[in-house]
Motif scaffolding. Structure first.
Motif, mmCIF file in Angstrom:
data_model
loop_
_atom_site.group_PDB
_atom_site.id
_atom_site.type_symbol
_atom_site.label_atom_id
_atom_site.label_comp_id
_atom_site.label_asym_id
_atom_site.label_seq_id
_atom_site.Cartn_x
_atom_site.Cartn_y
_atom_site.Cartn_z
ATOM 1 N N UNK A 1 94.184 46.645 -15.074
ATOM 2 C CA UNK A 1 93.991 46.116 -16.428
ATOM 3 C C UNK A 1 92.554 45.731 -16.733
ATOM 4 N N UNK A 2 91.606 46.129 -15.887
ATOM 5 C CA UNK A 2 90.211 45.734 -16.069
ATOM 6 C C UNK A 2 89.557 46.567 -17.173
ATOM 7 N N UNK A 3 88.873 45.925 -18.146
ATOM 8 C CA UNK A 3 88.276 46.704 -19.233
ATOM 9 C C UNK A 3 87.121 47.596 -18.800
ATOM 10 N N UNK A 4 86.410 47.219 -17.743
ATOM 11 C CA UNK A 4 85.178 47.917 -17.394
ATOM 12 C C UNK A 4 85.394 49.152 -16.538
ATOM 13 N N UNK A 5 86.528 49.255 -15.892
ATOM 14 C CA UNK A 5 86.794 50.399 -15.021
ATOM 15 C C UNK A 5 87.763 51.370 -15.692
ATOM 16 N N UNK B 1 94.993 53.424 -27.326
ATOM 17 C CA UNK B 1 93.796 54.114 -27.789
ATOM 18 C C UNK B 1 93.115 54.702 -26.556
ATOM 19 N N UNK B 2 92.894 55.997 -26.562
ATOM 20 C CA UNK B 2 92.293 56.658 -25.401
ATOM 21 C C UNK B 2 90.790 56.376 -25.360
ATOM 22 N N UNK B 3 90.321 55.886 -24.218
ATOM 23 C CA UNK B 3 88.896 55.668 -23.976
ATOM 24 C C UNK B 3 88.504 56.512 -22.769
ATOM 25 N N UNK B 4 87.493 57.360 -22.930
ATOM 26 C CA UNK B 4 87.081 58.258 -21.858
ATOM 27 C C UNK B 4 86.536 57.474 -20.668
ATOM 28 N N UNK B 5 86.678 58.058 -19.501
ATOM 29 C CA UNK B 5 86.199 57.422 -18.267
ATOM 30 C C UNK B 5 84.749 56.972 -18.392
ATOM 31 N N UNK C 1 82.814 50.238 -23.635
ATOM 32 C CA UNK C 1 84.017 49.560 -24.136
ATOM 33 C C UNK C 1 84.057 48.118 -23.633
ATOM 34 N N UNK C 2 83.812 47.921 -22.348
ATOM 35 C CA UNK C 2 83.844 46.569 -21.781
ATOM 36 C C UNK C 2 82.781 45.678 -22.410
#
Length: 240
Positions: free
Chosen positions: A99-103, A167-171, A177-178
């Motif tokens: 659930x980490x936003x940065x990874x 919402x899809x966020x690319x790797x 995003x974070x």
């Protein structure tokens, strides 16, 4: 593999802070069966949210579960995933969700290399640890999902089961995003604290209550204005 794979799963939780137990409660509410959770700093609160759920070690959570939810502090996540790989805990076909936003999903590579399916889902709320409040917020929230293409529908389906709009966020975009999430939360907290202190100095007894409607309406207006700006074409300008 289709979104149906995320149908009814045995779900284990690694991380018993503010996030993990609430995620577990949301998934249980969607019909999944909880298997176990690791110990945390406030086991009494976890017991109140998830009564009777066995408290076991992290590797035992993995052994018992078809879906493992990892909700630990940012700095602990890579080492935890790798350590569980070193002891042979991860299982082929097992879903692993953090659930980490940065990874994104790549932080779960040690698990994926042993056949597990990596998913990153970050619900865009500030978790309080109070299940009733957080579950209500989840039902109104979006969630950033990142996963390998073939299993992305599973991540999206699980986000929906949490109550969120996926919402899809690319790797490669997870760092930005974070930063957006941190900017919104930290700035909001800082400004509200400063305003509360100033109101206290002028004799307002309940600055939090006084600011509540003002802050909410201000944020709503800012979001409306932000949506309007995104709707402009590239050649449009805004007069001051």
């Amino acid at each position: 593999m289709s979104a149906g794979r995320a149908g009814r799963l045995g779900v284990g939780i690694i991380g018993a802070g503010r996030v993990g137990p609430v995620i577990g409660a949301a998934l249980a509410g969607a019909g999944h069966a909880l298997t176990a959770i690791t110990s945390g700093s406030d086991d009494d609160r976890v017991e109140a949210i998830l009564p009777g759920l066995p408290v076991v070690s992290a590797d035992e959570v993995v052994r018992r579960s078809e879906l493992v939810v990892i909700a630990v502090p940012h700095e602990q996540l890579p080492g935890l995933v790798a350590g569980l790989a070193d002891v042979g805990a991860w299982q082929p076909g097992q879903l692993v969700l953090h659930t980490d936003p940065a990874y994104g999903a790549r932080v779960l590579d040690p698990a994926a290399q042993r056949g597990a399916i990596p998913l990153a889902i970050h619900p865009a709320i500030v978790f309080t640890g109070a299940s009733s409040i957080d579950l209500r917020q989840l039902a109104q929230a979006y969630a950033a999902v990142t996963a390998p293409g073939p299993v992305l529908p599973i991540a999206q389906a699980l986000a929906v089961e949490l109550g969120c709009e996926p919402v899809v966020v690319a790797e490669e975009d997870r760092t930005v995003y974070a930063e957006a999430i941190a900017t919104a939360t930290e700035f909001s907290r800082s400004i509200v604290r400063q305003s509360s202190d100033l109101l206290t100095r002028v004799g307002v007894d309940n600055p939090g209550g006084y600011l509540s409607a003002l802050v909410r309406s201000s944020v709503d207006q800012a979001l409306i204005e932000g949506a309007g700006l995104r709707g402009l074409d590239g050649d449009d300008t805004i007069d001051g």
